[in-house]
Design a protein around this motif. Structure first.
Motif, mmCIF file in Angstrom:
data_model
loop_
_atom_site.group_PDB
_atom_site.id
_atom_site.type_symbol
_atom_site.label_atom_id
_atom_site.label_comp_id
_atom_site.label_asym_id
_atom_site.label_seq_id
_atom_site.Cartn_x
_atom_site.Cartn_y
_atom_site.Cartn_z
ATOM 1 N N VAL B 142 0.863 -1.186 0.000
ATOM 2 C CA VAL B 142 0.000 0.000 0.000
ATOM 3 C C VAL B 142 0.900 1.235 0.000
ATOM 4 C CG1 VAL B 142 -1.798 1.276 1.220
ATOM 5 C CG2 VAL B 142 -1.826 -1.235 1.207
ATOM 6 N N PHE B 143 0.706 2.084 -0.981
ATOM 7 C CA PHE B 143 1.596 3.223 -1.183
ATOM 8 C C PHE B 143 0.822 4.534 -1.254
ATOM 9 C CE2 PHE B 143 3.900 -0.356 -2.787
ATOM 10 C CZ PHE B 143 5.239 -0.083 -2.521
ATOM 11 N N THR B 144 1.529 5.616 -0.922
ATOM 12 C CA THR B 144 1.097 6.938 -1.352
ATOM 13 C C THR B 144 2.242 7.490 -2.201
ATOM 14 O OG1 THR B 144 2.026 7.946 0.634
ATOM 15 C CG2 THR B 144 -0.340 7.418 0.665
ATOM 16 N N LEU B 145 1.987 8.608 -2.889
ATOM 17 C CA LEU B 145 3.035 9.176 -3.739
ATOM 18 C C LEU B 145 3.087 10.683 -3.549
ATOM 19 C CD1 LEU B 145 5.185 9.084 -5.899
ATOM 20 C CD2 LEU B 145 3.409 8.948 -7.645
ATOM 21 N N ARG B 146 4.165 11.126 -2.897
ATOM 22 C CA ARG B 146 4.396 12.550 -2.769
ATOM 23 C C ARG B 146 5.891 12.864 -2.836
ATOM 24 N NH1 ARG B 146 2.457 17.649 -3.524
ATOM 25 N NH2 ARG B 146 3.884 19.057 -2.484
ATOM 26 N N THR B 147 6.677 12.027 -2.168
ATOM 27 C CA THR B 147 8.109 12.326 -2.058
ATOM 28 C C THR B 147 8.910 11.501 -3.056
ATOM 29 O OG1 THR B 147 8.548 10.573 -0.469
ATOM 30 C CG2 THR B 147 7.776 12.669 0.413
ATOM 31 N N GLY B 148 10.152 11.885 -3.208
ATOM 32 C CA GLY B 148 11.058 11.127 -4.062
ATOM 33 C C GLY B 148 11.212 9.693 -3.581
ATOM 34 N N ARG B 149 11.243 9.532 -2.266
ATOM 35 C CA ARG B 149 11.348 8.174 -1.718
ATOM 36 C C ARG B 149 10.106 7.359 -2.058
ATOM 37 N NH1 ARG B 149 14.025 8.420 4.188
ATOM 38 N NH2 ARG B 149 16.075 9.128 3.485
ATOM 39 N N ASP B 150 8.928 7.988 -1.905
ATOM 40 C CA ASP B 150 7.689 7.293 -2.307
ATOM 41 C C ASP B 150 7.812 6.799 -3.741
ATOM 42 O OD1 ASP B 150 6.579 8.057 0.112
ATOM 43 O OD2 ASP B 150 5.413 9.721 -0.749
ATOM 44 N N ALA B 151 8.283 7.697 -4.599
ATOM 45 C CA ALA B 151 8.336 7.374 -6.026
ATOM 46 C C ALA B 151 9.328 6.251 -6.293
ATOM 47 C CB ALA B 151 8.717 8.619 -6.833
ATOM 48 N N ALA B 257 -4.424 7.641 -3.678
ATOM 49 C CA ALA B 257 -4.294 8.972 -4.291
ATOM 50 C C ALA B 257 -5.533 9.780 -3.928
ATOM 51 C CB ALA B 257 -4.130 8.843 -5.812
ATOM 52 N N LEU B 258 -5.626 10.085 -2.654
ATOM 53 C CA LEU B 258 -6.825 10.751 -2.129
ATOM 54 C C LEU B 258 -6.581 12.229 -1.869
ATOM 55 C CD1 LEU B 258 -7.992 7.958 0.355
ATOM 56 C CD2 LEU B 258 -8.916 8.500 -1.907
ATOM 57 N N GLY B 259 -5.654 12.803 -2.598
ATOM 58 C CA GLY B 259 -5.416 14.221 -2.432
ATOM 59 C C GLY B 259 -4.401 14.490 -1.344
ATOM 60 N N ALA B 260 -4.362 15.734 -0.899
ATOM 61 C CA ALA B 260 -3.259 16.188 -0.053
ATOM 62 C C ALA B 260 -3.758 16.748 1.268
ATOM 63 C CB ALA B 260 -2.461 17.255 -0.797
ATOM 64 N N VAL B 261 -2.870 16.715 2.239
ATOM 65 C CA VAL B 261 -3.118 17.322 3.546
ATOM 66 C C VAL B 261 -2.093 18.425 3.729
ATOM 67 C CG1 VAL B 261 -3.247 16.903 6.030
ATOM 68 C CG2 VAL B 261 -3.795 15.060 4.411
ATOM 69 N N ARG B 262 -2.530 19.588 4.175
ATOM 70 C CA ARG B 262 -1.599 20.711 4.331
ATOM 71 C C ARG B 262 -0.787 20.577 5.609
ATOM 72 N NH1 ARG B 262 -5.055 21.830 0.722
ATOM 73 N NH2 ARG B 262 -4.251 23.083 -0.990
ATOM 74 N N ASN B 263 0.480 20.840 5.483
ATOM 75 C CA ASN B 263 1.390 20.677 6.623
ATOM 76 C C ASN B 263 1.346 21.902 7.522
ATOM 77 O OD1 ASN B 263 2.396 18.082 5.901
ATOM 78 N ND2 ASN B 263 3.685 19.053 4.327
ATOM 79 N N THR B 264 0.323 21.952 8.363
ATOM 80 C CA THR B 264 0.163 23.103 9.256
ATOM 81 C C THR B 264 0.126 22.695 10.726
ATOM 82 O OG1 THR B 264 -2.239 22.934 9.039
ATOM 83 C CG2 THR B 264 -1.125 24.457 7.559
ATOM 84 N N GLU B 265 0.198 21.400 10.992
ATOM 85 C CA GLU B 265 0.067 20.958 12.389
ATOM 86 C C GLU B 265 1.124 21.603 13.282
ATOM 87 O OE1 GLU B 265 0.067 19.076 9.746
ATOM 88 O OE2 GLU B 265 -1.713 17.790 9.787
ATOM 89 N N TRP B 266 2.285 21.825 12.737
ATOM 90 C CA TRP B 266 3.365 22.388 13.555
ATOM 91 C C TRP B 266 3.064 23.825 14.001
ATOM 92 C CZ3 TRP B 266 6.975 26.334 11.941
ATOM 93 C CH2 TRP B 266 6.744 26.827 10.642
ATOM 94 N N LEU B 267 2.039 24.414 13.379
ATOM 95 C CA LEU B 267 1.688 25.792 13.736
ATOM 96 C C LEU B 267 0.536 25.853 14.742
ATOM 97 C CD1 LEU B 267 1.912 27.228 10.117
ATOM 98 C CD2 LEU B 267 3.506 27.668 12.011
ATOM 99 N N ALA B 268 0.024 24.656 15.118
ATOM 100 C CA ALA B 268 -1.112 24.647 16.047
ATOM 101 C C ALA B 268 -0.722 25.378 17.329
ATOM 102 C CB ALA B 268 -1.511 23.199 16.346
ATOM 103 N N GLY B 269 -1.600 26.247 17.769
ATOM 104 C CA GLY B 269 -1.350 26.949 19.020
ATOM 105 C C GLY B 269 -0.381 28.110 18.901
ATOM 106 N N SER B 270 0.138 28.341 17.695
ATOM 107 C CA SER B 270 1.115 29.424 17.540
ATOM 108 C C SER B 270 0.450 30.790 17.506
ATOM 109 C CB SER B 270 1.898 29.220 16.245
ATOM 110 O OG SER B 270 1.033 29.413 15.127
ATOM 111 N N GLY B 271 -0.861 30.787 17.257
ATOM 112 C CA GLY B 271 -1.542 32.066 17.102
ATOM 113 C C GLY B 271 -1.649 32.511 15.662
#
Lengths: 416, 472
Positions: B142-151, B257-271
């Motif tokens: 079971v794969f996803t494809l986004r990074t060079g390693r994935d590919a 290939a269900l689309g993308a998730v935005r990488n914003t978790e690291w900003l949670a609580g930052s204001g």
């Protein structure tokens, strides 16, 4: 200055050696209706926009004689040689161009041009070898003409020995692309008609030969091609082959000659090319901008009124796109009259743009790169013997008729 | 440039100091991050520059990953992005940013280290949306494809000759993967919850063309169907997929290939105004905080950004487009080191491309806003056409199948809000093009794939805003 004079000035032979001041004057009015009839478009973004505008037709049958005023000699009623894809609109244009591309380039034959590199280099080397023992050549007759002709003959599968035949026809036909309003139209049309008929008969016979005995050449591939679009009809084959033969040798000669002329006028750049042949790649792009072999496209017409740069070009009018002027437009190219092979973002109009962008561009680029690099590497102390050199009559396919060059010797060629 | 011209407290020479020896930190070391760094140097920024990226590889190009890399014509580690210039940056690759302290102007890294900044650019992009059942997602095969390693991993599996490949989701990514499989001669099944592939991005009319295109190339295409479960064998290898129509598929390879998730978790609580839809910023790429106030030291670019666009009703657009990442990075970088009057808005017209099943698909504008569609040139049946989308009587988007050359014209029509349907005569107008038809977009929640342009805000004329304060 009255506007009616522009068209005549462009075609006036007196301006052939340096039409650029004229274009600069013309650009003050990006879209100008010439008194004689055609609309002259001289600025980069307007030309670029129109080349991508689906309301603009390349099919002369859409010209309205009344709206167009002057109409250059056309071929619409010529049964021996129906319009090539150069003068057709989609979808016919797309189909024919796609089929012609099949044996020539990507996606089906991506390596064709690349694989010709060695052969092209050998032809160039052989021509320069022939300069040994001389101290003067005519670059046109001794090099810039024979090189692309040899190449297009081998590529297409046209016997090189027939060159005197088709050269005369090509010259006559190409002169019809020169919209000289003062020429005797009827007489010229007759000569063009005869040349077209003879070229068509010649091509037709060649096609029959290839049908019986196919070779490795493009013509054989076109005759026997079996892509998703099927095969071309015989008359389509004749027109396409004639187009490729003419375009393949009437334009590259000017690209190479204009390139060498420009280099000889810029000895510092010539020296750099001598030291580093890799400069040939950006340099040829800059030649295509600075001295494009096709100066203007005189055969477009709107299918509906087009508003552009404050002017309405009416349906059926004749539109001339002055590519060489767009290439010198200061709103697009900083310091446009400077020849600068290091120029960045050089999206010139030298090959046109849009769906009719030069079919043979990859070949022409490679030919010019190899030719100029070899000349720069091997000619010792080359210099212009006549500046400006004598030009061809043609204002559209502009270039020197002769380019006499003197030199002190010829350096040894590379071992193959 | 004179620092004296600056507004907002820049007249005190602080901008000059920033440009000379300030500290700029870019979080996200992919296309947008790299182009921003290059632009900063080009603009004369001579201070310290730090690029932080969670992937260990230097910035690389992603579009080839779902095309040439899967076909094996290019290795996954050979898509490194060409550099425009030297950037003299400190690289922190293989290190994820985990937090942001706006007040103290510090980025926290995995491992606890903190990196101070004077100006911050957030370019953390998106990641592949994982299969929702973690145990099934962990199955071998079971794969996803986004990074060079994935590919690289997926390429190895494809080259090994799986019995059948299952592609879950018929968006652009899923369709390109299916196309590569067919080109490799592999049997492939595409399962799409919506009524057609690409329907979420281009609507039902074009989706139908995409469906026919896939089937003509031998794809086993199943629409209006969901994958309900992935089943493994005793060794934890994928062997079967269960579908919502009750059928099952024997497969040993599945690509999610269900689309993308935005990488914003690291900003949670930052204001910062960051969430699942991205990081909101103004047209100048300055981030908004949660109160809707614009910051002046935090900028955003690339797939993670949401930006209001005047041409599209000032709605916030999120774009997963290569060209946008470059253009927005350039504007953000310029604005980071420029005084107020010299700053520029990012007013890019959305544009993207895809190559699949031998067809070159390109689009400009925001197709999902389209109510109606006119096939202005060419023909759907020939799969060579230009489709123009209309919204409230004006041209809002266009899509071409193998007709790229006309797109410039329609981009200008969008920019000038030209009337729809276009009345003008063009070359190659066919019976298809005589009247517009409904563009036929399904409810956005239906397709398993997202559009590549997401309207993630509301037009002032829409009265459907629900304010949901964050809990906890």
């Amino acid at each position: 200055m009255t506007h009616g004079t522009f068209l005549r000035k462009i075609t006036d032979y007196a301006h052939r050696a340096d039409p650029y001041p004229l274009y600069a004057e013309l650009r003050k009015t990006p879209v100008l209706r010439d008194d004689i009839g055609p609309y002259l478009v001289s600025t980069y973004w307007e030309i670029h926009g129109l080349l991508h505008d689906p309301r603009l037709s390349s099919d002369p049958r859409n010209l309205d004689p009344e709206a167009a005023g002057l109409v250059v000699a056309e071929e619409e009623d010529d049964p021996s040689l129906p319009p090539s894809f150069l003068r057709l609109d989609p979808p016919e244009h797309d189909r024919l161009r796609r089929m012609a591309m099949y044996p020539f380039g990507p996606p089906h034959t991506p390596r064709r041009i690349h694989d010709m590199r060695g052969e092209l280099a050998r032809i160039v080397t052989g021509l320069v070898d022939g300069f040994e023992g001389r101290d003067q050549i005519d670059l046109v007759d001794d090099f810039a003409y024979p090189f692309p002709v040899t190449v297009i003959c081998r590529l297409l599968g046209v016997p090189r020995a027939d060159e005197p035949l088709f050269h005369a026809w090509a010259d006559t036909i190409v002169s019809s692309a020169d919209p000289d309003p003062d020429a005797d139209a009827a007489e010229r049309r007759g000569a063009v008609r005869r040349a077209r008929t003879e070229l068509a008969m010649y091509m037709s016979e060649l096609i029959e030969e290839r049908r019986r005995a196919p070779g490795e050449d493009m013509l054989s591939s076109l005759v026997h091609g079996d892509g998703p679009d099927g095969r071309m009809a015989h008359s389509e084959l004749v027109s396409t082959a004639a187009l490729l033969l003419i375009a393949g040798h009437e334009t590259t000669v000017n690209l190479i000659t204009n390139g060498m002329l420009t280099l000889l006028r810029h000895p510092d750049v010539l020296k750099r090319l001598h030291d580093d042949p890799r400069l040939a790649v950006p340099l040829v792009e800059e030649v295509l901008r600075y001295e494009p072999p096709v100066q203007l496209l005189p055969q477009r017409t709107p299918l509906t009124d087009i508003d552009i740069a404050g002017v309405t070009i009416p349906k059926g009018a004749s539109v001339w796109l002055i590519l060489a002027s767009g290439n010198r437009d200061p709103r697009r190219f900083p310091d446009p009259d400077r020849f600068d092979p290091d120029r960045r973002d050089n999206q010139h109009l030298g090959f046109g743009s849009g769906i009719h962008i030069c079919f043979g561009a990859p070949l022409a680029r490679l030919e010019a790169q190899l030719a100029l690099a070899e000349l720069a590497r091997r000619l010792e102390n080359p210099r212009l013997l006549e500046d400006p050199p004598p030009y061809r009559r043609n204002a559209v396919l502009r270039g020197p008729r002769h380019l006499p060059i003197g030199f002190d010797g010829v350096r040894a060629g590379r071992e193959p | 440039m004179s620092a004296e011209r600056g507004g907002g407290g820049e007249g005190d020479g602080s901008l000059e100091r920033l440009r000379r020896d300030g500290r700029i930190v870019i979080v996200g070391a992919s296309l947008a991050g790299l182009r921003a760094a290059e632009t900063l140097r080009e603009q004369g920024f001579t201070g310290s520059l730090t690029l932080i990226g969670d992937e260990p590889e230097p910035p690389y190009d992603r579009p080839p990953l779902s095309k040439q890399v899967l076909l094996g014509t290019v290795d996954a580690d050979r898509t490194t992005l060409p550099r425009r210039r030297a950037i003299g940056a400190r690289w922190r690759l293989g290190t994820a940013a985990t937090g942001l302290d706006l007040a103290a102007r510090r980025v926290r890294l995995a491992g606890g280290e903190e990196v101070p900044y004077d100006r911050l650019l957030i370019a953390t992009g998106v990641r592949a949306r994982p299969w929702p059942h973690p145990a099934e997602a962990d199955l071998d095969g079971v794969f996803t494809l986004r990074t060079g390693r994935d590919a690289a991993r997926l390429r190895r599996r494809l080259a090994a000759g799986p019995r059948r490949v299952l592609v879950i989701g018929g968006g652009f990514m899923g369709s390109e993967i299916a196309s590569a499989c067919r080109e490799l001669g592999l049997p492939v099944t595409v399962v799409e919850r919506g009524p057609a592939p690409l329907v979420g991005a281009l609507g039902g009319v074009i989706g139908q063309v995409a469906a026919e295109l896939q089937r003509a190339h031998g794809v086993d295409l199943r629409c209006s169907v969901m994958v309900t479960g992935l089943e493994g064998d005793a060794a934890g290898r994928l062997r079967r997929a269960h579908l919502s129509d009750g059928t099952a598929l024997e497969v040993d390879l599945a690509v999610v290939a269900l689309g993308a998730v935005r990488n914003t978790e690291w900003l949670a609580g930052s204001g910062l105004g960051a969430g699942p839809r991205g990081v909101a910023c103004d047209a100048g790429c300055r981030a908004f905080d949660v109160r809707g106030l614009v910051t002046d030291d935090v900028f955003v670019a690339g797939d993670v950004a949401r930006t209001p666009h005047p041409l599209f009703g000032y709605q916030f657009l999120s774009l997963e487009h290569w060209g946008n990442a470059v253009a927005q990075a350039e504007v953000a970088a310029h604005n980071m080191v420029s005084p107020g009057p010299d700053r520029r808005p990012h007013l890019w017209i959305p544009a993207f491309w895809s190559a699949q099943f031998g067809v070159n698909i390109k689009s400009v504008g925001v197709p999902t806003m389209g109510e109606e569609l006119l096939i202005a040139q060419g023909s759907l049946a020939e799969r060579s056409f230009t489709g123009v989308y209309g919204y409230q009587g004006r041209v809002i988007a266009a899509v071409t199948f193998d007709q790229t050359n006309w797109l410039d014209f329609y981009r200008r029509q969008i920019e000038t809000a030209a009337p729809f349907p276009p009345v003008c005569r063009t070359v190659d107008r066919r019976p298809d093009g005589l009247r517009p038809v409904p563009a036929d977009f399904p409810d956005p929640s239906l397709p398993t794939h997202g559009p590549t342009v997401t309207l993630s805000g509301y037009s002032p004329t829409d009265r459907r805003i629900v304010f949901t304060p964050a809990r906890g």
